[in-house]
Scaffold this motif. Structure first.
Motif, mmCIF file in Angstrom:
data_model
loop_
_atom_site.group_PDB
_atom_site.id
_atom_site.type_symbol
_atom_site.label_atom_id
_atom_site.label_comp_id
_atom_site.label_asym_id
_atom_site.label_seq_id
_atom_site.Cartn_x
_atom_site.Cartn_y
_atom_site.Cartn_z
ATOM 1 N N LYS A 1 -10.237 -5.101 7.602
ATOM 2 C CA LYS A 1 -10.486 -3.959 6.724
ATOM 3 C C LYS A 1 -11.977 -3.706 6.614
ATOM 4 N N MET B 1 -11.264 2.709 2.213
ATOM 5 C CA MET B 1 -10.846 1.607 3.099
ATOM 6 C C MET B 1 -10.406 2.146 4.458
ATOM 7 N N ILE C 1 -8.192 0.430 7.240
ATOM 8 C CA ILE C 1 -7.411 -0.809 7.355
ATOM 9 C C ILE C 1 -6.969 -0.973 8.810
ATOM 10 N N LYS D 1 -4.891 -3.403 10.469
ATOM 11 C CA LYS D 1 -3.973 -4.555 10.343
ATOM 12 C C LYS D 1 -3.783 -5.186 11.715
ATOM 13 N N HIS E 1 0.688 -7.551 3.297
ATOM 14 C CA HIS E 1 -0.073 -7.263 2.071
ATOM 15 C C HIS E 1 0.905 -7.405 0.916
ATOM 16 N N HIS F 1 1.749 -4.964 -4.898
ATOM 17 C CA HIS F 1 0.743 -4.893 -5.964
ATOM 18 C C HIS F 1 0.627 -3.476 -6.516
ATOM 19 N N ASP G 1 -2.408 -0.829 -7.555
ATOM 20 C CA ASP G 1 -3.854 -0.668 -7.343
ATOM 21 C C ASP G 1 -4.625 -0.663 -8.667
ATOM 22 N N TRP H 1 -3.472 7.899 1.553
ATOM 23 C CA TRP H 1 -3.383 6.899 2.638
ATOM 24 C C TRP H 1 -2.863 7.634 3.873
ATOM 25 N N LEU I 1 3.690 0.850 5.073
ATOM 26 C CA LEU I 1 3.697 0.652 3.623
ATOM 27 C C LEU I 1 5.146 0.517 3.139
ATOM 28 N N HIS J 1 3.482 -1.453 -4.440
ATOM 29 C CA HIS J 1 3.570 -1.239 -2.989
ATOM 30 C C HIS J 1 2.896 -2.402 -2.269
ATOM 31 N N SER K 1 2.608 -4.026 2.215
ATOM 32 C CA SER K 1 2.964 -3.694 3.603
ATOM 33 C C SER K 1 3.387 -4.965 4.321
ATOM 34 N N ARG L 1 -2.753 -1.898 13.670
ATOM 35 C CA ARG L 1 -2.215 -0.766 12.906
ATOM 36 C C ARG L 1 -3.317 -0.204 12.030
HETATM 37 O O1 LIG Z 1 -2.549 -0.540 4.439
HETATM 38 C C1 LIG Z 1 -1.936 -1.491 3.988
HETATM 39 O O2 LIG Z 1 -1.347 -2.273 4.698
HETATM 40 C C2 LIG Z 1 -1.860 -1.714 2.496
HETATM 41 C C3 LIG Z 1 -3.102 -1.304 1.853
HETATM 42 C C4 LIG Z 1 -3.065 -1.455 0.380
HETATM 43 O O3 LIG Z 1 -2.062 -1.319 -0.249
HETATM 44 C C5 LIG Z 1 -4.292 -1.785 -0.316
HETATM 45 O O4 LIG Z 1 -5.282 -2.177 0.322
HETATM 46 O O5 LIG Z 1 -4.282 -1.689 -1.560
#
Ligand SMILES: O=C(O)CCC(=O)C(=O)O
Length: 238
Positions: free
Chosen positions: A20, A57, A59, A61, A72, A75, A77, A93, A106, A164, A166, A175
């Motif tokens: 990230k 961000m 990301i 992955k 992930h 959680h 945010d 996103w 996600l 949410h 992932s 990814r």
């Molecule tokens: O992109 C992801 O895999 C999850 C990202 C996410 O939920 C976060 O960083 O808060």
């Protein structure tokens, strides 16, 4: 940020170890994402006309190194944010390529944005957990979940209380997704002392001290104030 498993293994070139990139608000090209009219058109429905980009961000992955550390945890945010009200904050996103269950799309628990902020901790995962990847301590794992399969360029907007996370990336590719949290500049900072957010406050301030060598006393609010960037309207409180 580096993946916990990859960072501990033998040498892997940086672009493959980096999970990230956070806080790209000073990078003109990446930050352009946060200013796209196609995005702001929807963001404004949640935040109103004074819009701050508060967290960014990209990301990346990685293919899961076999320990499931590319997951992930589930959680909210809002756990990370010392400002309110939650209804004036929204995440955008955007998938940078097709995302589905195979590369760790996600996963969301619909309707949970109507609940409250829950206690978050590091999950007890055998293979280790990435830094700052806190998860909701208790949630009903049997409640319906939706996997957001998306095409390249598709964007989802979601509330900061939505639970949410992932899944693991079971493919050989990286990814990629780009994301920004927006908040109304009318939001106000809160003191998280005595709340469930005290643990993240401690961790953020420790990182500021150790990693960035900050020696003067700073507050959680300071760490957000220096990163936030106005994208539209007037910078009021944040
Ligand atoms: O992109 C992801 O895999 C999850 C990202 C996410 O939920 C976060 O960083 O808060």
């Amino acid at each position: 940020m580096r993946d916990v498993t990859i960072a501990k293994s033998e040498f892997i070139a940086d672009e493959k170890a980096i999970t990230k990139i956070q806080d790209f608000q000073e990078d003109a090209e990446l930050f352009r994402y946060c200013t796209l009219p196609q995005i702001l058109k929807y963001v404004e429905c949640f935040t109103g006309p004074n819009i701050m980009a508060v967290h960014t961000m990209l990301i990346n992955k990685p293919p899961d190194p076999g320990k499931m550390s590319s997951r992930h945890p589930m959680h909210q945010d809002l756990h990370y944010f010392p400002f309110r009200p939650a209804d004036l904050i929204v995440a955008a996103w955007t998938a940078m390529e097709r995302v589905d269950r195979s590369n760790g799309c996600l996963v969301v628990l619909p309707g949970t944005h109507k609940g409250s902020l829950k206690q978050h901790d590091y999950p007890e995962w055998e293979g280790g957990v990435n830094k700052m990847y806190h998860g909701v301590r208790d949630y009903d794992a049997n409640q319906p979940r939706v996997h957001l399969e998306m095409e390249k360029g598709d964007t989802v907007f979601f509330h900061p209380l939505l639970i949410h996370g992932s899944g693991a990336n079971q493919t050989q590719g990286f990814r990629k997704a780009i994301s920004c949290h927006f908040a109304s500049a009318d939001c106000h900072y809160i003191d998280v002392k005595g709340t469930s957010q005290e643990n993240i406050e401690r961790e953020v301030l420790e990182i500021a001290r150790k990693k960035y060598g900050v020696t003067v006393p700073i507050t959680l609010k300071d760490t957000w104030m220096i990163r936030g960037r106005l994208v539209k309207g007037e910078r009021i409180n944040l």
